[in-house]
Design a protein around this motif. Sequence first.
Motif, PDB file in Angstrom:
ATOM      1  N   LEU A 136       0.870  -1.168   0.000  1.00  0.00           N
ATOM      2  CA  LEU A 136       0.000   0.000   0.000  1.00  0.00           C
ATOM      3  C   LEU A 136       0.908   1.220   0.000  1.00  0.00           C
ATOM      4  O   LEU A 136       1.637   1.461   0.955  1.00  0.00           O
ATOM      5  N   VAL A 137       0.875   1.970  -1.083  1.00  0.00           N
ATOM      6  CA  VAL A 137       1.738   3.133  -1.214  1.00  0.00           C
ATOM      7  C   VAL A 137       0.977   4.351  -0.699  1.00  0.00           C
ATOM      8  O   VAL A 137      -0.111   4.670  -1.183  1.00  0.00           O
ATOM      9  N   LEU A 138       1.554   4.998   0.320  1.00  0.00           N
ATOM     10  CA  LEU A 138       0.901   6.118   0.986  1.00  0.00           C
ATOM     11  C   LEU A 138       0.533   7.232   0.009  1.00  0.00           C
ATOM     12  O   LEU A 138      -0.554   7.805   0.103  1.00  0.00           O
ATOM     13  N   GLU A 139       1.400   7.521  -0.940  1.00  0.00           N
ATOM     14  CA  GLU A 139       1.123   8.583  -1.910  1.00  0.00           C
ATOM     15  C   GLU A 139      -0.105   8.257  -2.753  1.00  0.00           C
ATOM     16  O   GLU A 139      -0.906   9.135  -3.073  1.00  0.00           O
ATOM     17  N   ASN A 140      -0.280   6.973  -3.134  1.00  0.00           N
ATOM     18  CA  ASN A 140      -1.452   6.580  -3.920  1.00  0.00           C
ATOM     19  C   ASN A 140      -2.724   6.732  -3.104  1.00  0.00           C
ATOM     20  O   ASN A 140      -3.755   7.170  -3.623  1.00  0.00           O
ATOM     21  N   LEU A 141      -2.683   6.358  -1.826  1.00  0.00           N
ATOM     22  CA  LEU A 141      -3.857   6.496  -0.977  1.00  0.00           C
ATOM     23  C   LEU A 141      -4.252   7.960  -0.802  1.00  0.00           C
ATOM     24  O   LEU A 141      -5.434   8.306  -0.861  1.00  0.00           O
ATOM     25  N   ILE A 142      -3.257   8.825  -0.597  1.00  0.00           N
ATOM     26  CA  ILE A 142      -3.545  10.258  -0.451  1.00  0.00           C
ATOM     27  C   ILE A 142      -4.119  10.809  -1.749  1.00  0.00           C
ATOM     28  O   ILE A 142      -5.072  11.593  -1.744  1.00  0.00           O
ATOM     29  N   GLY A 143      -3.565  10.399  -2.894  1.00  0.00           N
ATOM     30  CA  GLY A 143      -4.081  10.854  -4.190  1.00  0.00           C
ATOM     31  C   GLY A 143      -5.526  10.429  -4.411  1.00  0.00           C
ATOM     32  O   GLY A 143      -6.349  11.212  -4.891  1.00  0.00           O
ATOM     33  N   LYS A 144      -5.874   9.199  -4.053  1.00  0.00           N
ATOM     34  CA  LYS A 144      -7.256   8.733  -4.194  1.00  0.00           C
ATOM     35  C   LYS A 144      -8.186   9.512  -3.281  1.00  0.00           C
ATOM     36  O   LYS A 144      -9.303   9.872  -3.662  1.00  0.00           O
ATOM     37  N   PHE A 145      -7.732   9.790  -2.070  1.00  0.00           N
ATOM     38  CA  PHE A 145      -8.546  10.556  -1.130  1.00  0.00           C
ATOM     39  C   PHE A 145      -8.791  11.955  -1.660  1.00  0.00           C
ATOM     40  O   PHE A 145      -9.917  12.455  -1.630  1.00  0.00           O
ATOM     41  N   MET A 146      -7.740  12.610  -2.159  1.00  0.00           N
ATOM     42  CA  MET A 146      -7.885  13.972  -2.679  1.00  0.00           C
ATOM     43  C   MET A 146      -8.787  14.005  -3.898  1.00  0.00           C
ATOM     44  O   MET A 146      -9.597  14.925  -4.055  1.00  0.00           O
ATOM     45  N   THR A 147      -8.682  13.004  -4.770  1.00  0.00           N
ATOM     46  CA  THR A 147      -9.535  12.948  -5.962  1.00  0.00           C
ATOM     47  C   THR A 147     -10.994  12.786  -5.576  1.00  0.00           C
ATOM     48  O   THR A 147     -11.874  13.484  -6.092  1.00  0.00           O
ATOM     49  N   SER A 148     -11.270  11.862  -4.650  1.00  0.00           N
ATOM     50  CA  SER A 148     -12.662  11.659  -4.245  1.00  0.00           C
ATOM     51  C   SER A 148     -13.200  12.875  -3.509  1.00  0.00           C
ATOM     52  O   SER A 148     -14.372  13.239  -3.654  1.00  0.00           O
ATOM     53  N   PHE A 149     -12.355  13.560  -2.737  1.00  0.00           N
ATOM     54  CA  PHE A 149     -12.772  14.770  -2.027  1.00  0.00           C
ATOM     55  C   PHE A 149     -13.114  15.869  -3.031  1.00  0.00           C
ATOM     56  O   PHE A 149     -14.130  16.559  -2.896  1.00  0.00           O
ATOM     57  N   ALA A 150     -12.276  16.015  -4.074  1.00  0.00           N
ATOM     58  CA  ALA A 150     -12.526  17.046  -5.096  1.00  0.00           C
ATOM     59  C   ALA A 150     -13.791  16.734  -5.882  1.00  0.00           C
ATOM     60  O   ALA A 150     -14.579  17.628  -6.188  1.00  0.00           O
ATOM     61  N   GLU A 151     -14.014  15.441  -6.209  1.00  0.00           N
ATOM     62  CA  GLU A 151     -15.223  15.056  -6.943  1.00  0.00           C
ATOM     63  C   GLU A 151     -16.467  15.283  -6.094  1.00  0.00           C
ATOM     64  O   GLU A 151     -17.503  15.705  -6.598  1.00  0.00           O
ATOM     65  N   LYS A 152     -16.380  15.032  -4.831  1.00  0.00           N
ATOM     66  CA  LYS A 152     -17.515  15.231  -3.924  1.00  0.00           C
ATOM     67  C   LYS A 152     -17.877  16.707  -3.854  1.00  0.00           C
ATOM     68  O   LYS A 152     -19.050  17.069  -3.920  1.00  0.00           O
ATOM     69  N   ASN A 153     -16.872  17.576  -3.731  1.00  0.00           N
ATOM     70  CA  ASN A 153     -17.134  19.015  -3.678  1.00  0.00           C
ATOM     71  C   ASN A 153     -17.611  19.548  -5.014  1.00  0.00           C
ATOM     72  O   ASN A 153     -18.436  20.450  -5.066  1.00  0.00           O
ATOM     73  N   ALA A 154     -17.122  19.007  -6.130  1.00  0.00           N
ATOM     74  CA  ALA A 154     -17.551  19.469  -7.451  1.00  0.00           C
ATOM     75  C   ALA A 154     -18.997  19.069  -7.708  1.00  0.00           C
ATOM     76  O   ALA A 154     -19.751  19.799  -8.337  1.00  0.00           O
ATOM     77  N   GLY A 155     -19.407  17.920  -7.198  1.00  0.00           N
ATOM     78  CA  GLY A 155     -20.767  17.449  -7.409  1.00  0.00           C
ATOM     79  C   GLY A 155     -21.796  18.149  -6.563  1.00  0.00           C
ATOM     80  O   GLY A 155     -22.970  18.190  -6.880  1.00  0.00           O
ATOM     81  N   SER A 156     -21.414  18.771  -5.463  1.00  0.00           N
ATOM     82  CA  SER A 156     -22.375  19.410  -4.564  1.00  0.00           C
ATOM     83  C   SER A 156     -22.747  20.805  -5.036  1.00  0.00           C
ATOM     84  O   SER A 156     -23.748  21.354  -4.603  1.00  0.00           O
ATOM     85  N   GLY A 157     -21.956  21.416  -5.930  1.00  0.00           N
ATOM     86  CA  GLY A 157     -22.264  22.745  -6.424  1.00  0.00           C
ATOM     87  C   GLY A 157     -21.888  23.835  -5.460  1.00  0.00           C
ATOM     88  O   GLY A 157     -22.109  25.010  -5.714  1.00  0.00           O
ATOM     89  N   GLU A 158     -21.343  23.484  -4.305  1.00  0.00           N
ATOM     90  CA  GLU A 158     -20.942  24.482  -3.319  1.00  0.00           C
ATOM     91  C   GLU A 158     -19.436  24.670  -3.398  1.00  0.00           C
ATOM     92  O   GLU A 158     -18.699  23.735  -3.644  1.00  0.00           O
ATOM     93  N   PRO A 159     -18.999  25.894  -3.170  1.00  0.00           N
ATOM     94  CA  PRO A 159     -17.544  26.109  -3.147  1.00  0.00           C
ATOM     95  C   PRO A 159     -16.940  25.422  -1.934  1.00  0.00           C
ATOM     96  O   PRO A 159     -17.606  25.268  -0.906  1.00  0.00           O
ATOM     97  N   PRO A 160     -15.695  24.983  -2.028  1.00  0.00           N
ATOM     98  CA  PRO A 160     -15.057  24.367  -0.867  1.00  0.00           C
ATOM     99  C   PRO A 160     -14.978  25.325   0.307  1.00  0.00           C
ATOM    100  O   PRO A 160     -14.859  26.531   0.123  1.00  0.00           O
ATOM    101  N   ALA A 161     -15.079  24.787   1.504  1.00  0.00           N
ATOM    102  CA  ALA A 161     -15.036  25.613   2.708  1.00  0.00           C
ATOM    103  C   ALA A 161     -13.658  26.250   2.843  1.00  0.00           C
ATOM    104  O   ALA A 161     -12.650  25.597   2.606  1.00  0.00           O
ATOM    105  N   ALA A 162     -13.664  27.521   3.224  1.00  0.00           N
ATOM    106  CA  ALA A 162     -12.403  28.248   3.393  1.00  0.00           C
ATOM    107  C   ALA A 162     -11.820  27.911   4.749  1.00  0.00           C
ATOM    108  O   ALA A 162     -12.545  27.736   5.727  1.00  0.00           O
ATOM    109  N   ALA A 163     -10.514  27.826   4.805  1.00  0.00           N
ATOM    110  CA  ALA A 163      -9.840  27.541   6.076  1.00  0.00           C
ATOM    111  C   ALA A 163      -9.859  28.803   6.928  1.00  0.00           C
ATOM    112  O   ALA A 163      -9.687  29.905   6.424  1.00  0.00           O
ATOM    113  N   GLU A 164     -10.095  28.612   8.203  1.00  0.00           N
ATOM    114  CA  GLU A 164     -10.142  29.779   9.103  1.00  0.00           C
ATOM    115  C   GLU A 164      -8.889  29.905   9.878  1.00  0.00           C
ATOM    116  O   GLU A 164      -8.205  29.048  10.218  1.00  0.00           O
TER     117      GLU A 164
END
Length: 164
Positions: A136-164
Amino acid sequence: MKKSILEFWVGMFVLLGAVAVGFLAFRVAGGTTVGGTDGSYTVYADFSDIGGLKAGAPVKSAGVLVGRVGSITLDPNSYQAKVSLNLDKQYQFSSDVSAQILTSGLLGEQYIGLLQGGDIDNLAAGDTIAITSSALVLENLIGKFMTSFAEKNAGSGEPPAAAE
Protein backbone atom coordinates in the motif's frame (compact mmCIF):
# COMPACT_ATOMS: atom_id res chain seq x y z
CA MET A 1 59.19 2.85 27.94
CA LYS A 2 56.00 3.58 29.92
CA LYS A 3 54.86 6.04 27.26
CA SER A 4 55.17 3.48 24.45
CA ILE A 5 53.15 0.90 26.46
CA LEU A 6 50.43 3.49 27.06
CA GLU A 7 50.37 4.38 23.35
CA PHE A 8 50.12 0.69 22.46
CA TRP A 9 47.07 0.16 24.68
CA VAL A 10 45.39 3.35 23.45
CA GLY A 11 45.94 2.16 19.87
CA MET A 12 44.46 -1.28 20.71
CA PHE A 13 41.44 0.40 22.32
CA VAL A 14 40.86 2.59 19.25
CA LEU A 15 41.26 -0.42 16.94
CA LEU A 16 38.76 -2.51 18.95
CA GLY A 17 36.35 0.43 18.96
CA ALA A 18 36.58 0.75 15.16
CA VAL A 19 35.99 -2.98 14.71
CA ALA A 20 32.97 -2.85 17.04
CA VAL A 21 31.47 0.13 15.19
CA GLY A 22 32.01 -1.61 11.84
CA PHE A 23 30.36 -4.80 13.10
CA LEU A 24 27.34 -2.91 14.48
CA ALA A 25 26.95 -0.89 11.27
CA PHE A 26 27.03 -4.11 9.25
CA ARG A 27 24.37 -5.75 11.47
CA VAL A 28 22.09 -2.69 11.46
CA ALA A 29 22.32 -2.48 7.67
CA GLY A 30 20.95 -6.02 7.43
CA GLY A 31 24.18 -7.83 6.68
CA THR A 32 24.54 -11.54 7.21
CA THR A 33 27.51 -13.44 8.44
CA VAL A 34 30.06 -14.96 6.07
CA GLY A 35 28.58 -18.11 4.53
CA GLY A 36 25.05 -17.07 5.58
CA THR A 37 23.45 -18.47 2.43
CA ASP A 38 24.40 -22.10 3.19
CA GLY A 39 21.37 -22.60 5.44
CA SER A 40 18.77 -21.08 3.15
CA TYR A 41 16.62 -21.84 0.13
CA THR A 42 15.23 -19.41 -2.43
CA VAL A 43 11.60 -19.00 -3.47
CA TYR A 44 10.03 -16.30 -5.60
CA ALA A 45 6.99 -14.01 -5.40
CA ASP A 46 5.50 -11.69 -8.04
CA PHE A 47 4.04 -8.33 -7.00
CA SER A 48 2.34 -5.63 -9.09
CA ASP A 49 3.76 -2.89 -6.82
CA ILE A 50 6.59 -3.29 -4.33
CA GLY A 51 6.53 0.30 -3.03
CA GLY A 52 9.87 1.00 -1.32
CA LEU A 53 10.89 -2.63 -0.75
CA LYS A 54 14.64 -3.13 -1.10
CA ALA A 55 16.98 -6.07 -1.45
CA GLY A 56 18.06 -7.21 2.00
CA ALA A 57 14.70 -6.34 3.57
CA PRO A 58 13.45 -8.76 6.23
CA VAL A 59 11.05 -11.61 5.51
CA LYS A 60 8.94 -12.33 8.60
CA SER A 61 6.29 -14.80 9.67
CA ALA A 62 4.31 -14.07 12.85
CA GLY A 63 6.84 -11.29 13.54
CA VAL A 64 9.80 -13.70 13.48
CA LEU A 65 12.65 -13.11 11.01
CA VAL A 66 12.67 -16.13 8.68
CA GLY A 67 14.75 -14.77 5.80
CA ARG A 68 15.75 -11.82 3.66
CA VAL A 69 14.83 -10.41 0.26
CA GLY A 70 17.57 -11.55 -2.13
CA SER A 71 16.92 -9.56 -5.27
CA ILE A 72 14.20 -7.63 -7.08
CA THR A 73 13.84 -7.69 -10.86
CA LEU A 74 11.18 -6.69 -13.38
CA ASP A 75 9.66 -9.57 -15.32
CA PRO A 76 9.77 -8.44 -18.99
CA ASN A 77 6.66 -10.50 -19.89
CA SER A 78 4.23 -9.64 -17.08
CA TYR A 79 5.80 -6.31 -16.03
CA GLN A 80 5.54 -7.37 -12.42
CA ALA A 81 8.28 -7.21 -9.81
CA LYS A 82 9.85 -10.64 -9.27
CA VAL A 83 11.20 -10.84 -5.73
CA SER A 84 13.52 -13.62 -4.61
CA LEU A 85 13.19 -14.61 -0.96
CA ASN A 86 16.08 -16.34 0.78
CA LEU A 87 14.39 -18.31 3.56
CA ASP A 88 16.17 -20.09 6.40
CA LYS A 89 16.04 -23.88 5.95
CA GLN A 90 14.76 -24.40 9.48
CA TYR A 91 11.46 -22.75 8.45
CA GLN A 92 9.32 -24.74 6.01
CA PHE A 93 6.18 -23.17 4.57
CA SER A 94 3.25 -24.83 2.85
CA SER A 95 2.87 -24.48 -0.91
CA ASP A 96 -0.22 -22.27 -0.40
CA VAL A 97 1.60 -19.72 1.78
CA SER A 98 0.69 -16.08 1.09
CA ALA A 99 3.13 -13.17 0.91
CA GLN A 100 2.34 -9.52 1.45
CA ILE A 101 4.41 -6.38 1.60
CA LEU A 102 3.98 -4.68 4.96
CA THR A 103 5.42 -1.61 6.66
CA SER A 104 6.90 -1.39 10.16
CA GLY A 105 4.91 1.46 11.67
CA LEU A 106 3.47 4.37 9.72
CA LEU A 107 6.65 5.37 7.90
CA GLY A 108 8.99 2.49 8.78
CA GLU A 109 10.87 0.09 6.55
CA GLN A 110 8.99 -2.30 4.33
CA TYR A 111 9.26 -6.05 4.72
CA ILE A 112 7.56 -9.18 3.42
CA GLY A 113 5.17 -10.98 5.72
CA LEU A 114 4.43 -14.66 5.11
CA LEU A 115 1.16 -16.21 6.28
CA GLN A 116 1.24 -20.00 6.53
CA GLY A 117 -1.39 -21.89 4.53
CA GLY A 118 -2.97 -25.26 5.19
CA ASP A 119 -1.56 -27.42 2.39
CA ILE A 120 0.44 -30.49 3.44
CA ASP A 121 3.01 -30.00 0.66
CA ASN A 122 5.87 -27.59 1.41
CA LEU A 123 7.54 -24.98 -0.79
CA ALA A 124 10.69 -26.21 -2.44
CA ALA A 125 13.67 -24.20 -3.61
CA GLY A 126 12.79 -22.38 -6.84
CA ASP A 127 9.00 -22.43 -6.29
CA THR A 128 6.88 -19.31 -6.75
CA ILE A 129 4.41 -18.11 -4.12
CA ALA A 130 1.06 -17.83 -5.89
CA ILE A 131 -0.87 -15.71 -3.37
CA THR A 132 0.64 -12.23 -3.03
CA SER A 133 -0.58 -8.83 -1.90
CA SER A 134 1.23 -5.71 -3.10
CA ALA A 135 2.36 -2.77 -1.00
CA LEU A 136 0.00 0.00 0.00
CA VAL A 137 1.74 3.13 -1.21
CA LEU A 138 0.90 6.12 0.99
CA GLU A 139 1.12 8.58 -1.91
CA ASN A 140 -1.45 6.58 -3.92
CA LEU A 141 -3.86 6.50 -0.98
CA ILE A 142 -3.54 10.26 -0.45
CA GLY A 143 -4.08 10.85 -4.19
CA LYS A 144 -7.26 8.73 -4.19
CA PHE A 145 -8.55 10.56 -1.13
CA MET A 146 -7.89 13.97 -2.68
CA THR A 147 -9.54 12.95 -5.96
CA SER A 148 -12.66 11.66 -4.24
CA PHE A 149 -12.77 14.77 -2.03
CA ALA A 150 -12.53 17.05 -5.10
CA GLU A 151 -15.22 15.06 -6.94
CA LYS A 152 -17.51 15.23 -3.92
CA ASN A 153 -17.13 19.02 -3.68
CA ALA A 154 -17.55 19.47 -7.45
CA GLY A 155 -20.77 17.45 -7.41
CA SER A 156 -22.37 19.41 -4.56
CA GLY A 157 -22.26 22.75 -6.42
CA GLU A 158 -20.94 24.48 -3.32
CA PRO A 159 -17.54 26.11 -3.15
CA PRO A 160 -15.06 24.37 -0.87
CA ALA A 161 -15.04 25.61 2.71
CA ALA A 162 -12.40 28.25 3.39
CA ALA A 163 -9.84 27.54 6.08
CA GLU A 164 -10.14 29.78 9.10
